[in-house]
Design a protein around this motif. Structure first.
Motif, PDB file in Angstrom:
ATOM      1  N   PHE A  93       1.111  -1.229  -0.246  1.00 58.48           N
ATOM      2  CA  PHE A  93       0.218   0.070   0.041  1.00 58.48           C
ATOM      3  C   PHE A  93       0.467   1.331   0.144  1.00 58.48           C
ATOM      4  O   PHE A  93       0.437   1.693   0.807  1.00 58.48           O
ATOM      5  N   ALA A  94       2.223   0.885  -1.020  1.00 53.74           N
ATOM      6  CA  ALA A  94       2.406   2.740  -1.124  1.00 53.74           C
ATOM      7  C   ALA A  94       3.018   2.797  -2.380  1.00 53.74           C
ATOM      8  O   ALA A  94       3.329   1.781  -3.218  1.00 53.74           O
ATOM      9  N   ALA A  95       2.690   3.831  -2.504  1.00 55.81           N
ATOM     10  CA  ALA A  95       3.709   4.772  -4.361  1.00 55.81           C
ATOM     11  C   ALA A  95       4.994   5.029  -3.679  1.00 55.81           C
ATOM     12  O   ALA A  95       5.384   6.315  -4.045  1.00 55.81           O
ATOM     13  N   SER A  96       5.964   5.260  -2.542  1.00 57.59           N
ATOM     14  CA  SER A  96       6.970   5.473  -2.637  1.00 57.59           C
ATOM     15  C   SER A  96       7.715   4.780  -2.001  1.00 57.59           C
ATOM     16  O   SER A  96       7.742   3.602  -1.354  1.00 57.59           O
ATOM     17  N   PHE A  97       8.897   4.615  -2.445  1.00 66.39           N
ATOM     18  CA  PHE A  97      10.563   3.969  -2.076  1.00 66.39           C
ATOM     19  C   PHE A  97      10.629   4.207  -0.277  1.00 66.39           C
ATOM     20  O   PHE A  97      10.943   3.114   0.310  1.00 66.39           O
ATOM     21  N   ASP A  98      10.093   4.900   0.451  1.00 65.70           N
ATOM     22  CA  ASP A  98      10.579   5.405   1.675  1.00 65.70           C
ATOM     23  C   ASP A  98       9.365   4.763   2.623  1.00 65.70           C
ATOM     24  O   ASP A  98       8.142   5.287   2.419  1.00 65.70           O
ATOM     25  N   ARG A  99       8.887   3.845   3.190  1.00 64.17           N
ATOM     26  CA  ARG A  99       8.192   2.757   3.651  1.00 64.17           C
ATOM     27  C   ARG A  99       8.470   2.684   4.786  1.00 64.17           C
ATOM     28  O   ARG A  99       9.485   2.564   5.420  1.00 64.17           O
ATOM     29  N   VAL A 100       7.066   2.387   5.703  1.00 58.77           N
ATOM     30  CA  VAL A 100       7.659   1.827   6.697  1.00 58.77           C
ATOM     31  C   VAL A 100       6.143   0.256   6.348  1.00 58.77           C
ATOM     32  O   VAL A 100       5.271   0.585   6.177  1.00 58.77           O
ATOM     33  N   GLY A 101       6.919  -0.447   7.178  1.00 61.77           N
ATOM     34  CA  GLY A 101       6.037  -1.764   7.814  1.00 61.77           C
ATOM     35  C   GLY A 101       5.852  -2.109   8.573  1.00 61.77           C
ATOM     36  O   GLY A 101       6.061  -1.346   9.702  1.00 61.77           O
ATOM     37  N   ILE A 102       3.980  -2.186   9.234  1.00 59.75           N
ATOM     38  CA  ILE A 102       3.853  -2.403  10.496  1.00 59.75           C
ATOM     39  C   ILE A 102       3.838  -4.203  10.212  1.00 59.75           C
ATOM     40  O   ILE A 102       2.817  -4.797   9.694  1.00 59.75           O
ATOM     41  N   GLU A 103       3.622  -4.032  11.561  1.00 63.79           N
ATOM     42  CA  GLU A 103       3.996  -5.358  11.607  1.00 63.79           C
ATOM     43  C   GLU A 103       2.486  -5.848  13.072  1.00 63.79           C
ATOM     44  O   GLU A 103       2.835  -5.274  13.702  1.00 63.79           O
ATOM     45  N   SER A 104       2.021  -6.858  12.751  1.00 61.19           N
ATOM     46  CA  SER A 104       0.804  -7.508  13.308  1.00 61.19           C
ATOM     47  C   SER A 104       0.856  -9.199  13.883  1.00 61.19           C
ATOM     48  O   SER A 104       1.240  -9.386  13.209  1.00 61.19           O
ATOM     49  N   LYS A 105       0.365  -9.291  14.806  1.00 61.09           N
ATOM     50  CA  LYS A 105       0.125 -10.760  15.739  1.00 61.09           C
ATOM     51  C   LYS A 105      -0.692 -11.616  14.507  1.00 61.09           C
ATOM     52  O   LYS A 105       0.457 -12.908  14.445  1.00 61.09           O
ATOM     53  N   ARG A 106      -1.556 -11.535  14.135  1.00 64.79           N
ATOM     54  CA  ARG A 106      -2.592 -12.365  13.074  1.00 64.79           C
ATOM     55  C   ARG A 106      -2.233 -12.135  10.964  1.00 64.79           C
ATOM     56  O   ARG A 106      -2.098 -12.935  11.079  1.00 64.79           O
ATOM     57  N   MET A 107      -1.897 -10.706  11.258  1.00 65.53           N
ATOM     58  CA  MET A 107      -1.487 -10.090   9.889  1.00 65.53           C
ATOM     59  C   MET A 107       0.061 -10.108   9.568  1.00 65.53           C
ATOM     60  O   MET A 107       0.449 -10.222   9.922  1.00 65.53           O
ATOM     61  N   SER A 108       0.090 -10.504   8.059  1.00 66.01           N
ATOM     62  CA  SER A 108       1.520 -10.408   7.652  1.00 66.01           C
ATOM     63  C   SER A 108       1.574  -8.854   7.385  1.00 66.01           C
ATOM     64  O   SER A 108       1.366  -8.576   7.733  1.00 66.01           O
ATOM     65  N   THR A 109       3.432  -8.515   7.290  1.00 66.13           N
ATOM     66  CA  THR A 109       3.192  -6.729   7.357  1.00 66.13           C
ATOM     67  C   THR A 109       2.482  -6.307   6.031  1.00 66.13           C
ATOM     68  O   THR A 109       2.740  -6.497   4.860  1.00 66.13           O
ATOM     69  N   VAL A 110       1.948  -5.231   7.221  1.00 73.27           N
ATOM     70  CA  VAL A 110       1.338  -3.983   5.564  1.00 73.27           C
ATOM     71  C   VAL A 110       3.010  -3.022   5.416  1.00 73.27           C
ATOM     72  O   VAL A 110       2.961  -1.864   6.657  1.00 73.27           O
ATOM     73  N   PHE A 111       3.069  -2.382   4.018  1.00 67.08           N
ATOM     74  CA  PHE A 111       3.905  -1.142   4.175  1.00 67.08           C
ATOM     75  C   PHE A 111       3.098  -0.452   3.812  1.00 67.08           C
ATOM     76  O   PHE A 111       1.852  -0.765   2.544  1.00 67.08           O
ATOM     77  N   VAL A 112       3.458   0.945   4.422  1.00 68.71           N
ATOM     78  CA  VAL A 112       3.062   2.025   3.560  1.00 68.71           C
ATOM     79  C   VAL A 112       4.240   3.232   3.669  1.00 68.71           C
ATOM     80  O   VAL A 112       4.684   2.786   4.374  1.00 68.71           O
ATOM     81  N   ALA A 113       3.572   3.791   3.090  1.00 66.08           N
ATOM     82  CA  ALA A 113       4.580   5.450   2.264  1.00 66.08           C
ATOM     83  C   ALA A 113       3.733   6.346   2.557  1.00 66.08           C
ATOM     84  O   ALA A 113       2.697   7.069   2.520  1.00 66.08           O
ATOM     85  N   LEU A 114       4.329   7.314   3.754  1.00 64.08           N
ATOM     86  CA  LEU A 114       3.285   8.244   4.143  1.00 64.08           C
ATOM     87  C   LEU A 114       4.628   9.490   4.414  1.00 64.08           C
ATOM     88  O   LEU A 114       6.318   9.413   4.589  1.00 64.08           O
ATOM     89  N   TYR A 115       4.327  11.033   4.465  1.00 63.08           N
ATOM     90  CA  TYR A 115       4.826  12.183   4.962  1.00 63.08           C
ATOM     91  C   TYR A 115       5.529  12.522   5.737  1.00 63.08           C
ATOM     92  O   TYR A 115       6.789  12.440   5.932  1.00 63.08           O
ATOM     93  N   GLU A 116       4.688  12.139   7.037  1.00 60.31           N
ATOM     94  CA  GLU A 116       4.844  11.792   8.174  1.00 60.31           C
ATOM     95  C   GLU A 116       5.175  10.197   8.665  1.00 60.31           C
ATOM     96  O   GLU A 116       4.164   9.976   9.689  1.00 60.31           O
TER      97      GLU A 116
END
Length: 135
Positions: A93-116
């Protein structure tokens, strides 16, 4: 709290190139033989163009809602275990290579790119003290 998604220039270039190539093929060979190209282009545009208008992450006490174009993903705040600075270029879920991964207990990592990214991580860590921020 709402965090705006980041879109890098390469996202615009890819959209323009795909549309330009398809338009060039269509004009070169005619409309009657390119239906497959046009259908593929419509499908790619249905995924990529809405991202320009709807790309955000909404954080509240109970959940994190990720809007990425026509796609939406919800993660319960209390199930998030860590937020990591990512160098992975996989689909996300990212349109930039400057991204963070959100890891959770039940789901695989979700990547997002945010300005902040840092402010996003801080907001999540306020809501769930167990979240670790890994740079």
């Amino acid at each position: 709290m709402t965090f705006k998604g980041k879109i890098d220039i390469w996202w615009y270039v890819v959209i323009a190139l795909l549309n330009g190539i398809t338009l060039g093929i269509t004009l070169n060979v005619g409309f009657t033989t390119v239906w497959g190209y046009l259908i593929l282009l419509v499908l790619v545009d249905l995924y990529s163009i809405p991202v320009l208008f709807r790309n955000e992450v909404i954080v509240d006490k109970k959940q994190v809602v990720i809007h990425f174009g026509l796609l939406t993903k919800t993660l319960p705040t209390q199930e998030i275990t860590s937020i990591r600075k990512m160098k992975n270029y996989s689909a996300s879920f990212a349109a930039s290579f400057d991204r963070v991964g959100i890891e959770s207990k039940r789901m695989s990592t979700v990547f997002v790119a945010l300005y902040e990214n840092r402010e996003f991580a801080n907001e999540l860590m306020k809501l769930n003290k167990k979240i670790k921020y890994v740079i």
